[in-house]
Design an enzyme around this catalytic site. Structure first.
Site, PDB file in Angstrom:
ATOM      1  N   GLU A 294      -2.364  -9.080   2.954  1.00 56.60           N
ATOM      2  CA  GLU A 294      -2.646  -9.600   4.307  1.00 56.60           C
ATOM      3  C   GLU A 294      -4.123  -9.462   4.664  1.00 56.60           C
ATOM      4  O   GLU A 294      -4.576 -10.002   5.672  1.00 56.60           O
ATOM      5  CB  GLU A 294      -1.759  -8.883   5.344  1.00 56.60           C
ATOM      6  CG  GLU A 294      -2.207  -7.504   5.787  1.00 56.60           C
ATOM      7  CD  GLU A 294      -1.898  -6.383   4.802  1.00 56.60           C
ATOM      8  OE1 GLU A 294      -1.581  -6.659   3.625  1.00 56.60           O
ATOM      9  OE2 GLU A 294      -2.003  -5.201   5.199  1.00 56.60           O
TER      10      GLU A 294
ATOM     11  N   CYS B 229       0.839  -1.213   0.000  1.00 57.94           N
ATOM     12  CA  CYS B 229       0.000   0.000   0.000  1.00 57.94           C
ATOM     13  C   CYS B 229       0.871   1.259   0.000  1.00 57.94           C
ATOM     14  O   CYS B 229       1.616   1.462  -0.946  1.00 57.94           O
ATOM     15  CB  CYS B 229      -1.009  -0.033   1.154  1.00 57.94           C
ATOM     16  SG  CYS B 229      -2.346   1.158   0.917  1.00 57.94           S
TER      17      CYS B 229
ATOM     18  N   HIS C  88      -3.734  -4.890  -0.319  1.00 58.07           N
ATOM     19  CA  HIS C  88      -3.292  -5.480   0.945  1.00 58.07           C
ATOM     20  C   HIS C  88      -3.386  -7.001   0.865  1.00 58.07           C
ATOM     21  O   HIS C  88      -4.465  -7.547   1.096  1.00 58.07           O
ATOM     22  CB  HIS C  88      -4.180  -4.988   2.094  1.00 58.07           C
ATOM     23  CG  HIS C  88      -3.939  -3.572   2.471  1.00 58.07           C
ATOM     24  ND1 HIS C  88      -3.008  -3.197   3.411  1.00 58.07           N
ATOM     25  CD2 HIS C  88      -4.490  -2.420   2.020  1.00 58.07           C
ATOM     26  CE1 HIS C  88      -2.991  -1.890   3.540  1.00 58.07           C
ATOM     27  NE2 HIS C  88      -3.879  -1.385   2.701  1.00 58.07           N
TER      28      HIS C  88
END
Lengths: 198, 253
Positions: free
Chosen positions: A181, A79, A179
């Site tokens: 994650e 990001c 993202h």
């Protein structure tokens, strides 16, 4: 061992757990020695570009990244952690980035911002990062992006109002605007692709 | 390549447990938030929202622990709302594993809170939750407080415009007229808000049938949020997504 660079940026817990799915040892730290020893260094980042750069500098992150780059050791920007790898950004005011990737970051031309939610990727040929997940959705939340392909890199793009870089892979640098994650099973696979390449 | 429309289940939490009831009354224990979050994640939830309805500070402290445990096991975005009064509260929640936070009454009481949070963490973390109902105001919609029982005196559209100007990155629009009725989202209000909002809008309040969700998306919602229809098992998130896809909207399968 994977190190997640801790410079006061947002939700690092999820990042740590998500990388732990792929690696036995994941630490969140800004300790110079550990960050240099790590097989891979993850550079997270949320919020405004200039604020992120300021925090990175205060935490000694700039030197850590420079030292890894000098030894061609893998880094993964996520990001705003991707955006700060570029030369500069035009978020609010012009700010200088780390300049590891050629190009600049500017506002996405779209009627509704932030670009928030799950989008698909136009995966570039030869991408190792997206092996097995080229058709999947990934989670984005941002209003700014790098738009021009990085020369010599594997540039995968996303479209929201216009095309912009969703992921860059070049030498020992990997970066995603989304993202991983927070991108469920697809994100976990992408992370494991990167960890497996180290 | 199209941004998928999001389906978001909302969990009311208090004292470390999920509670469910109608209009915050007759609350019953509905299980462990982390287990439910995992279940919804597997069913295809695009995000999760926890609304902390704790009545005491002691109960509230458990919310951070729930956020921590959820963020460790569920890898989709997590929004937490309820009881946030300061940028420091936000910091704690983000450090615990929340990705976004939502504020409602505290922003009405002190609008500068929006600026303080947005300046420090960016507008992408900040969801402005607005409890609105039809009333005799400029736009025909007013903002309420106390779960819809009191008028705040603010016009809904004017407040949303101010919220975005101050740094809200997303609007959670709760229809207090439709809430609990299961008669569908307030389509007219959604359209009015979509027209003036430069940030994503989440529709909430009134979902009763599967087909209600597509109507909200058609009216301009970027995401739809519901609680009871998912908790009570009327239908699943997957069912909703299938219907959205059938109606021609892009979803994450």
């Amino acid at each position: 061992m994977i190190a997640i660079l801790d410079y006061g940026s947002g939700n690092l817990r999820s990042a740590q757990r998500a990388f732990e799915l792929a690696s036995d040892e994941v630490i969140v730290t800004n300790d110079v020695k550990k960050c240099l020893e790590a097989d891979g260094l993850v550079i997270p980042g949320v919020g405004a570009f200039a604020a992120c750069m300021d925090q990175l500098v205060s935490a000694g992150g700039k030197e850590i990244i420079a030292a890894r780059v000098a030894k061609s050791k893998p880094i993964f920007g996520i990001c705003v952690g991707m955006q700060i790898l570029f030369e500069n950004s035009y978020e609010k005011q012009e700010s200088t980035g780390l300049g590891l990737l050629e190009g600049e970051v500017s506002e996405i031309l779209a009627p509704i911002l932030p670009h928030m939610g799950w989008n698909t990727i136009n995966v570039a040929q030869g991408s190792k990062l997206f092996a097995g997940v080229s058709e999947e959705h990934f989670y984005f939340v941002h209003s700014y992006a790098a738009k021009n392909p990085v020369f010599g890199a594997i540039n995968s793009t996303c479209n929201y109002g216009e095309d912009f870089l969703a992921a860059v892979e070049i030498d020992f640098i990997v970066a995603t605007q989304f993202h991983p994650e927070k991108s469920g099973a697809a994100g976990a696979k992408l992370i494991s692709n990167w960890v497996g390449s180290l | 390549m199209t941004l998928a429309k999001r389906v978001i289940p909302c969990l009311d939490v208090a004292g470390g447990r999920v509670v469910k009831g109608v209009n915050f009354k007759d609350l019953v224990d509905a299980g462990d938030p982390v287990e439910l979050a995992k279940k919804y994640g597997l069913e295809g939830a695009d995000e999760l929202t926890f609304l902390d309805i704790s009545a005491s500070i002691e109960e509230r402290a458990t919310t951070l622990e729930i956020v921590r445990r959820t963020a460790e096991q569920v890898f989709i975005p997590l929004t937490v709302g309820g009881g946030i009064r300061s940028a420091e509260n936000v910091n704690e929640l983000l450090r615990a594993g929340a990705d976004k936070i939502s504020i409602n009454t505290a922003a009405i009481a002190r609008p500068d809170l929006i600026n303080e949070i947005s300046d420090r963490f960016g507008n992408q973390v900040l969801v402005l939750s607005v409890d609105a109902r039809r009333a005799d105001t400029k736009s025909g919609f007013e903002v309420t407080t106390h779960g819809g029982r009191q008028s705040s005196g603010l016009d809904t559209l004017a407040w949303i415009e101010e919220g975005i100007r101050r740094g809200a990155g997303e609007i959670l629009l709760n229809s207090m007229d439709a809430d609990g009725t299961k008669s569908g989202f307030d389509i007219e209000m959604l359209k009015a808000v979509r027209e003036i909002s430069s940030v994503p809008v989440i529709a909430s309040g009134g979902a009763g049938k599967i087909s209600d969700f597509a109507l909200a998306i058609e009216a301009g919602a970027d995401a739809v949020l519901a609680a009871s229809v998912f908790h009570f098992g009327n239908f699943t998130i997957k069912d909703v997504k299938k219907d959205l896809e059938k109606c021609g909207f892009s979803i994450r399968a």
